[in-house]
Design a protein around this motif. Structure first.
Motif, PDB file in Angstrom:
ATOM      1  N   GLN A 195     -13.851   5.101  -0.539  1.00 50.90           N
ATOM      2  CA  GLN A 195     -14.418   5.167  -1.889  1.00 50.90           C
ATOM      3  C   GLN A 195     -13.449   4.527  -2.879  1.00 50.90           C
ATOM      4  N   LEU A 196     -13.929   3.497  -3.544  1.00 56.55           N
ATOM      5  CA  LEU A 196     -13.137   2.819  -4.565  1.00 56.55           C
ATOM      6  C   LEU A 196     -13.157   3.642  -5.850  1.00 56.55           C
ATOM      7  N   LYS A 197     -11.968   3.899  -6.407  1.00 58.61           N
ATOM      8  CA  LYS A 197     -11.842   4.714  -7.619  1.00 58.61           C
ATOM      9  C   LYS A 197     -11.653   3.851  -8.872  1.00 58.61           C
ATOM     10  N   ALA A 198     -10.775   2.857  -8.790  1.00 59.91           N
ATOM     11  CA  ALA A 198     -10.459   2.032  -9.969  1.00 59.91           C
ATOM     12  C   ALA A 198      -9.836   0.718  -9.522  1.00 59.91           C
ATOM     13  N   VAL A 199      -9.975  -0.272 -10.377  1.00 59.90           N
ATOM     14  CA  VAL A 199      -9.357  -1.588 -10.159  1.00 59.90           C
ATOM     15  C   VAL A 199      -8.710  -1.999 -11.473  1.00 59.90           C
ATOM     16  N   GLU A 247       0.826  -1.204   0.000  1.00 61.97           N
ATOM     17  CA  GLU A 247       0.000   0.000   0.000  1.00 61.97           C
ATOM     18  C   GLU A 247       0.862   1.257   0.000  1.00 61.97           C
ATOM     19  N   SER A 248       0.383   2.269  -0.719  1.00 62.64           N
ATOM     20  CA  SER A 248       1.041   3.578  -0.715  1.00 62.64           C
ATOM     21  C   SER A 248       0.003   4.646  -1.024  1.00 62.64           C
ATOM     22  N   GLN A 249       0.422   5.892  -0.884  1.00 63.05           N
ATOM     23  CA  GLN A 249      -0.441   7.008  -1.223  1.00 63.05           C
ATOM     24  C   GLN A 249       0.248   7.881  -2.262  1.00 63.05           C
ATOM     25  N   SER A 250      -0.557   8.547  -3.058  1.00 65.79           N
ATOM     26  CA  SER A 250      -0.033   9.426  -4.094  1.00 65.79           C
ATOM     27  C   SER A 250      -0.998  10.594  -4.286  1.00 65.79           C
ATOM     28  N   LYS A 251      -0.460  11.716  -4.701  1.00 67.31           N
ATOM     29  CA  LYS A 251      -1.285  12.893  -4.986  1.00 67.31           C
ATOM     30  C   LYS A 251      -1.496  12.990  -6.492  1.00 67.31           C
ATOM     31  N   LYS A 277       0.138 -12.122 -12.497  1.00 70.35           N
ATOM     32  CA  LYS A 277      -1.043 -11.270 -12.596  1.00 70.35           C
ATOM     33  C   LYS A 277      -1.164 -10.547 -11.260  1.00 70.35           C
ATOM     34  N   VAL A 278      -1.244  -9.217 -11.331  1.00 73.62           N
ATOM     35  CA  VAL A 278      -1.318  -8.372 -10.147  1.00 73.62           C
ATOM     36  C   VAL A 278      -2.622  -7.603 -10.184  1.00 73.62           C
ATOM     37  N   GLU A 279      -3.304  -7.578  -9.045  1.00 67.82           N
ATOM     38  CA  GLU A 279      -4.491  -6.743  -8.905  1.00 67.82           C
ATOM     39  C   GLU A 279      -4.097  -5.495  -8.128  1.00 67.82           C
ATOM     40  N   MET A 280      -4.540  -4.341  -8.610  1.00 66.71           N
ATOM     41  CA  MET A 280      -4.308  -3.083  -7.906  1.00 66.71           C
ATOM     42  C   MET A 280      -5.622  -2.330  -7.812  1.00 66.71           C
ATOM     43  N   ARG A 281      -5.791  -1.672  -6.665  1.00 69.01           N
ATOM     44  CA  ARG A 281      -7.012  -0.915  -6.407  1.00 69.01           C
ATOM     45  C   ARG A 281      -6.637   0.496  -5.962  1.00 69.01           C
ATOM     46  N   MET A 282      -7.343   1.473  -6.485  1.00 69.12           N
ATOM     47  CA  MET A 282      -7.156   2.865  -6.077  1.00 69.12           C
ATOM     48  C   MET A 282      -8.397   3.307  -5.312  1.00 69.12           C
ATOM     49  N   TYR A 283      -8.149   3.920  -4.151  1.00 70.34           N
ATOM     50  CA  TYR A 283      -9.208   4.438  -3.284  1.00 70.34           C
ATOM     51  C   TYR A 283      -8.941   5.915  -2.996  1.00 70.34           C
ATOM     52  N   ASN A 284      -9.912   6.577  -2.381  1.00 67.52           N
ATOM     53  CA  ASN A 284      -9.636   7.888  -1.819  1.00 67.52           C
ATOM     54  C   ASN A 284      -8.706   7.679  -0.612  1.00 67.52           C
ATOM     55  N   GLU A 307      -6.051  15.405  -5.268  1.00 64.80           N
ATOM     56  CA  GLU A 307      -6.560  14.455  -4.285  1.00 64.80           C
ATOM     57  C   GLU A 307      -5.450  13.474  -3.926  1.00 64.80           C
ATOM     58  N   THR A 308      -5.369  13.111  -2.658  1.00 71.10           N
ATOM     59  CA  THR A 308      -4.473  12.045  -2.237  1.00 71.10           C
ATOM     60  C   THR A 308      -5.236  10.734  -2.336  1.00 71.10           C
ATOM     61  N   VAL A 309      -4.657   9.782  -3.060  1.00 69.46           N
ATOM     62  CA  VAL A 309      -5.287   8.479  -3.225  1.00 69.46           C
ATOM     63  C   VAL A 309      -4.437   7.406  -2.552  1.00 69.46           C
ATOM     64  N   SER A 310      -5.112   6.362  -2.100  1.00 67.19           N
ATOM     65  CA  SER A 310      -4.446   5.174  -1.569  1.00 67.19           C
ATOM     66  C   SER A 310      -4.492   4.097  -2.633  1.00 67.19           C
ATOM     67  N   ILE A 311      -3.352   3.459  -2.856  1.00 70.58           N
ATOM     68  CA  ILE A 311      -3.274   2.392  -3.850  1.00 70.58           C
ATOM     69  C   ILE A 311      -2.793   1.127  -3.156  1.00 70.58           C
ATOM     70  N   GLU A 312      -3.487   0.039  -3.419  1.00 72.40           N
ATOM     71  CA  GLU A 312      -3.100  -1.277  -2.906  1.00 72.40           C
ATOM     72  C   GLU A 312      -2.807  -2.189  -4.085  1.00 72.40           C
ATOM     73  N   SER A 313      -1.873  -3.109  -3.886  1.00 69.11           N
ATOM     74  CA  SER A 313      -1.595  -4.094  -4.933  1.00 69.11           C
ATOM     75  C   SER A 313      -1.266  -5.429  -4.301  1.00 69.11           C
ATOM     76  N   GLN A 314      -1.544  -6.474  -5.068  1.00 67.42           N
ATOM     77  CA  GLN A 314      -1.252  -7.825  -4.587  1.00 67.42           C
ATOM     78  C   GLN A 314      -1.152  -8.780  -5.767  1.00 67.42           C
ATOM     79  N   LEU A 315      -0.304  -9.752  -5.608  1.00 65.85           N
ATOM     80  CA  LEU A 315      -0.145 -10.812  -6.599  1.00 65.85           C
ATOM     81  C   LEU A 315      -1.332 -11.758  -6.482  1.00 65.85           C
TER      82      LEU A 315
END
Length: 169
Positions: A107-111, A9-13, A95-102, A78-86
């Motif tokens: 609030q889920l933004k994208a997968v 997990e990390s955050q990005s602007k 194959k990696v799944e990643m999810r972007m949230y607020n 906006e600062t978003v939180s991003i998670e990723s996992q194999l």
């Protein structure tokens, strides 16, 4: 023994140059944010630097596919939180799944599902993963029940809706 995290997990602007005229993150730039997150977290948590591998060993991963669902817009500054996992691996594929949230992950933004092929840059051909990599992958892979991207998106949406309902009760 230190256990490696399975979800990174990390955050990005969200930056101006990455947005469209509506101040939404441009669709094509979601992939950049996801990939930058994953590259940084691989170095931080698993000591895998894909660029150093390419230079030293002549081996790394190349993108083979992306499936993305845009659910809610990520907004300028906006600062978003991003998670990723194999979620899948074999002798030469990941194959990696990643999810972007607020920021607070309410609030889920994208997968996205990203496919990668281990590749020998010197021979210009697919390369088998080493035994060490296979051991790492076995230790960090997350099991998911869905085989189809659309099914996964629907189930993630349901999980988020149910968790929101539970929190509000």
């Amino acid at each position: 023994m230190n256990t490696l995290p399975k979800t990174l997990e990390s955050q990005s602007k969200i930056r101006f140059q990455d947005c469209d005229p509506f101040n939404h993150l441009n669709n094509g730039n979601y992939i950049d944010y996801f990939m930058n997150h994953r590259e940084d977290q691989l170095i931080k948590h698993y000591a895998i630097d894909v660029y150093a591998m390419a230079q030293k060993l002549g081996k790394s991963w190349v993108s083979s596919s992306n499936q993305i669902a845009y659910i809610k817009p990520a907004l300028l500054m906006e600062t978003v939180s991003i998670e990723s996992q194999l979620i899948h691996y074999d002798s030469s594929n990941l194959k990696v799944e990643m999810r972007m949230y607020n920021k607070d992950k309410s609030q889920l933004k994208a997968v996205i599902w990203c496919g990668f092929v281990h590749f020998n840059l010197l021979k210009q051909q697919r390369e088998a993963h080493s035994e060490n990599l296979m051991t790492l992958f076995k230790g960090v892979k997350i099991e998911i029940k869905e085989q189809l991207f659309e099914e996964r998106i629907n189930n993630i949406r349901k999980m988020k809706a149910n968790s929101s309902t539970i929190v509000k009760s």
